[in-house]
Design a protein around this motif. Structure first.
Motif, PDB file in Angstrom:
ATOM      1  N   LYS A   1       9.072   2.199 -10.865  1.00  0.00           N
ATOM      2  CA  LYS A   1       7.650   2.279 -11.222  1.00  0.00           C
ATOM      3  C   LYS A   1       6.949   0.972 -10.893  1.00  0.00           C
ATOM      4  CE  LYS A   1       7.926   5.564 -15.078  1.00  0.00           C
ATOM      5  NZ  LYS A   1       7.799   5.723 -16.542  1.00  0.00           N
ATOM      6  N   GLN A   2       7.572  -0.144 -11.245  1.00  0.00           N
ATOM      7  CA  GLN A   2       6.968  -1.448 -10.974  1.00  0.00           C
ATOM      8  C   GLN A   2       6.900  -1.729  -9.481  1.00  0.00           C
ATOM      9  OE1 GLN A   2       9.553  -3.897 -13.410  1.00  0.00           O
ATOM     10  NE2 GLN A   2       8.061  -3.955 -15.079  1.00  0.00           N
ATOM     11  N   PHE A   3       7.954  -1.335  -8.754  1.00  0.00           N
ATOM     12  CA  PHE A   3       7.977  -1.521  -7.300  1.00  0.00           C
ATOM     13  C   PHE A   3       6.830  -0.751  -6.653  1.00  0.00           C
ATOM     14  CE2 PHE A   3       9.198  -0.213  -3.050  1.00  0.00           C
ATOM     15  CZ  PHE A   3       9.654  -1.393  -2.474  1.00  0.00           C
ATOM     16  N   LEU A   4       6.658   0.494  -7.051  1.00  0.00           N
ATOM     17  CA  LEU A   4       5.614   1.324  -6.463  1.00  0.00           C
ATOM     18  C   LEU A   4       4.217   0.839  -6.836  1.00  0.00           C
ATOM     19  CD1 LEU A   4       7.306   4.776  -7.118  1.00  0.00           C
ATOM     20  CD2 LEU A   4       6.769   3.842  -4.865  1.00  0.00           C
ATOM     21  N   TRP A   5       4.057   0.405  -8.071  1.00  0.00           N
ATOM     22  CA  TRP A   5       2.734  -0.014  -8.537  1.00  0.00           C
ATOM     23  C   TRP A   5       2.330  -1.369  -7.965  1.00  0.00           C
ATOM     24  CZ3 TRP A   5      -0.973   2.629 -11.002  1.00  0.00           C
ATOM     25  CH2 TRP A   5      -2.043   1.903 -11.535  1.00  0.00           C
ATOM     26  N   HIS A   6       3.237  -2.319  -8.033  1.00  0.00           N
ATOM     27  CA  HIS A   6       2.878  -3.688  -7.658  1.00  0.00           C
ATOM     28  C   HIS A   6       3.088  -4.004  -6.180  1.00  0.00           C
ATOM     29  CE1 HIS A   6       2.136  -4.771 -11.796  1.00  0.00           C
ATOM     30  NE2 HIS A   6       3.331  -4.321 -12.151  1.00  0.00           N
ATOM     31  N   LEU A   7       3.929  -3.239  -5.483  1.00  0.00           N
ATOM     32  CA  LEU A   7       4.203  -3.524  -4.070  1.00  0.00           C
ATOM     33  C   LEU A   7       3.758  -2.388  -3.151  1.00  0.00           C
ATOM     34  CD1 LEU A   7       7.733  -5.197  -4.348  1.00  0.00           C
ATOM     35  CD2 LEU A   7       5.535  -6.325  -3.938  1.00  0.00           C
ATOM     36  N   ALA A   8       4.342  -1.209  -3.309  1.00  0.00           N
ATOM     37  CA  ALA A   8       4.081  -0.128  -2.355  1.00  0.00           C
ATOM     38  C   ALA A   8       2.627   0.323  -2.324  1.00  0.00           C
ATOM     39  CB  ALA A   8       4.991   1.058  -2.658  1.00  0.00           C
ATOM     40  N   SER A   9       1.944   0.278  -3.458  1.00  0.00           N
ATOM     41  CA  SER A   9       0.578   0.815  -3.512  1.00  0.00           C
ATOM     42  C   SER A   9      -0.505  -0.257  -3.589  1.00  0.00           C
ATOM     43  CB  SER A   9       0.442   1.745  -4.724  1.00  0.00           C
ATOM     44  OG  SER A   9       0.539   1.015  -5.945  1.00  0.00           O
ATOM     45  N   ARG A  10      -0.122  -1.509  -3.508  1.00  0.00           N
ATOM     46  CA  ARG A  10      -1.118  -2.553  -3.756  1.00  0.00           C
ATOM     47  C   ARG A  10      -2.198  -2.641  -2.674  1.00  0.00           C
ATOM     48  NH1 ARG A  10       2.077  -8.291  -2.633  1.00  0.00           N
ATOM     49  NH2 ARG A  10       2.597  -7.907  -0.433  1.00  0.00           N
ATOM     50  N   GLY A  11      -1.911  -2.154  -1.454  1.00  0.00           N
ATOM     51  CA  GLY A  11      -2.899  -2.239  -0.384  1.00  0.00           C
ATOM     52  C   GLY A  11      -4.128  -1.397  -0.644  1.00  0.00           C
ATOM     53  N   ASP A  12      -3.935  -0.198  -1.201  1.00  0.00           N
ATOM     54  CA  ASP A  12      -5.051   0.699  -1.518  1.00  0.00           C
ATOM     55  C   ASP A  12      -4.570   1.652  -2.598  1.00  0.00           C
ATOM     56  OD1 ASP A  12      -7.170   2.451  -1.658  1.00  0.00           O
ATOM     57  OD2 ASP A  12      -7.370   2.721   0.510  1.00  0.00           O
ATOM     58  N   ARG A  13      -4.535   1.174  -3.829  1.00  0.00           N
ATOM     59  CA  ARG A  13      -3.960   1.972  -4.908  1.00  0.00           C
ATOM     60  C   ARG A  13      -4.744   3.258  -5.176  1.00  0.00           C
ATOM     61  NH1 ARG A  13      -3.141  -1.811  -8.555  1.00  0.00           N
ATOM     62  NH2 ARG A  13      -1.102  -2.292  -7.622  1.00  0.00           N
ATOM     63  N   PRO A  14      -6.081   3.257  -5.143  1.00  0.00           N
ATOM     64  CA  PRO A  14      -6.792   4.522  -5.363  1.00  0.00           C
ATOM     65  C   PRO A  14      -6.395   5.604  -4.353  1.00  0.00           C
ATOM     66  CG  PRO A  14      -8.300   2.683  -5.625  1.00  0.00           C
ATOM     67  CD  PRO A  14      -7.022   2.109  -5.096  1.00  0.00           C
ATOM     68  N   ALA A  15      -6.270   5.248  -3.079  1.00  0.00           N
ATOM     69  CA  ALA A  15      -5.877   6.227  -2.062  1.00  0.00           C
ATOM     70  C   ALA A  15      -4.427   6.657  -2.270  1.00  0.00           C
ATOM     71  CB  ALA A  15      -6.062   5.640  -0.671  1.00  0.00           C
ATOM     72  N   PHE A  16      -3.572   5.722  -2.633  1.00  0.00           N
ATOM     73  CA  PHE A  16      -2.169   6.033  -2.922  1.00  0.00           C
ATOM     74  C   PHE A  16      -2.101   7.026  -4.082  1.00  0.00           C
ATOM     75  CE2 PHE A  16       2.026   5.424  -4.690  1.00  0.00           C
ATOM     76  CZ  PHE A  16       2.845   5.105  -3.615  1.00  0.00           C
ATOM     77  N   ASN A  17      -2.851   6.760  -5.135  1.00  0.00           N
ATOM     78  CA  ASN A  17      -2.870   7.647  -6.303  1.00  0.00           C
ATOM     79  C   ASN A  17      -3.328   9.056  -5.930  1.00  0.00           C
ATOM     80  OD1 ASN A  17      -2.122   5.390  -7.720  1.00  0.00           O
ATOM     81  ND2 ASN A  17      -4.068   5.149  -8.815  1.00  0.00           N
TER      82      ASN A  17
END
Length: 279
Positions: free
Chosen positions: A219-235
Motif C-alpha cells: 500500500k505504501q509503495f503504491l501510494w508514495h511511489l507508483a502513483s505519485r506522478g499523477d495520483r488522481p489519474a491513478f486512482n
C-alpha cells in the motif's frame, strides 16, 4: 552480448512451470531476478478467446513445450500483448513464429524497442498494430472478437504504463506490474538449491510487494511511489478496474491469486479506492 541475456534463464524449459488456471487460460511461470538479485519471478499468460483465437500476455521463451501447448490450444495466435514498457523481450520471437498475430502495447514501448534494435539480439523492429495512449484512452478498441471477451484499462499514470485486462468469460484479471504477489513461490518451484531464496534486499522488497496480512508495505509503495506522478489519474484507473467482476488475479510477479482475487485487490488498493474526503 544482447542486453536481455542476463534476464533470461539459461535453460527456460528446465525451470518453467506450465499450469492451466482455467480450461481457457494457461500460465507459463519462470524464475526471474530484478537487478539480478531480487527473486520476483516472471509469467506469461495464454488465453483462448471464445472465438477460438489465442492471446499471449507478457511472452516468455517460446520453448518446444510452449509451442506444443499453443498447438494443443489451436495454434491460432492472433494477439501478442506487452502489458507495459518492461514486459516485451520475447515479442519478436513470438511474432516471428506467428506472423499473423497483432502486436499490442502502451505508448512509449515502440520507441523504446526501436532504440534497442541492433543492440539487443532479441529485439527486432516490429510494428505495433495497436498502441494505447493517454489521448485514445477510454475510446480505444482492438477488434470485435477481442473486445467481446475483454475489458481493459490503460493505467497511464503508472511509471511503467500498465495495461490491465479483464477476461470476462472466466472472471480473470491479467496484469503485469500494477500489483505484485510475492514471494514468487510457483515461479521458483523448479529451481534447485538456494537460488530462489532472497537476500536482505530481496527480503525487504518481498515485504513491500506482498499481499499478506494488511499489505501495508505494498500500500505504501503504491501510494508514495507508483502513483505519485499523477495520483488522481491513478486512482481513477484503479476504481474502474475495481468495478470489474473478477475473482482471480494473474500477476507477472508472484503467485496467482485464485477465488479471492477481487478481495485482495481491494485490500491492496484500499487507499486509492477511497474518496478523497475519506483519506
Amino acid at each position: 552480448m544482447p542486453n536481455s541475456s542476463r534476464l533470461i534463464p539459461q535453460s527456460p524449459a528446465s525451470v518453467m512451470v506450465m499450469r492451466d488456471v482455467t480450461p481457457s487460460i494457461t500460465t507459463l511461470s519462470l524464475p526471474f531476478k530484478r537487478f539480478g538479485i531480487i527473486p520476483i519471478g516472471g509469467r506469461a499468460t495464454l488465453v483462448k478467446l471464445t472465438s477460438g483465437g489465442l492471446v499471449v500476455f507478457s511472452p516468455v521463451a517460446l520453448t518446444e513445450e510452449v509451442r506444443a501447448k499453443v498447438l494443443a490450444m489451436g495454434n491460432d495466435v492472433r494477439y501478442i500483448i506487452a502489458p507495459d514498457i518492461e514486459h516485451h523481450i520475447f515479442i519478436s520471437e513470438w511474432k516471428s513464429a506467428y506472423p499473423a498475430a497483432q502486436l499490442i502495447g502502451p505508448a512509449g514501448l515502440p520507441e523504446k524497442r526501436a532504440k534497442l534494435v541492433g543492440e539487443d539480439l532479441k529485439i527486432s523492429n516490429d510494428r505495433f498494430d495497436h498502441v494505447f495512449t493517454s489521448q485514445n484512452k477510454g475510446t480505444f478498441a482492438i477488434t470485435p472478437e477481442f473486445d467481446a471477451d475483454f475489458a481493459y484499462e490503460f493505467v497511464d499514470a503508472h511509471p511503467n504504463k500498465e495495461l490491465v485486462f479483464f477476461f470476462r468469460p472466466d472472471r480473470v484479471l491479467i496484469e503485469a506490474d500494477l500489483m505484485f504477489n510475492l514471494p514468487a513461490t510457483e515461479q521458483y518451484s523448479r529451481v534447485p538449491g538456494e537460488d530462489g531464496k532472497p537476500g536482505w534486499m530481496g527480503w525487504i522488497f518481498t515485504k513491500l510487494q506482498s499481499t499478506a496480512g494488511d499489505a501495508k508495505g505494498q500500500k505504501q509503495f503504491l501510494w508514495h511511489l507508483a502513483s505519485r506522478g499523477d495520483r488522481p489519474a491513478f486512482n481513477e484507473s484503479v476504481r474502474r478496474i475495481a468495478e470489474w467482476d473478477f475473482e482471480t488475479v494473474i500477476p507477472c510477479h508472484g503467485d496467482v491469486i485464485q477465488r479471492n482475487g477481487k478481495q485482495v485487490f481491494e485490500k491492496v488498493f484500499e487507499w486509492h479506492l477511497k474518496k478523497e474526503g475519506d483519506l
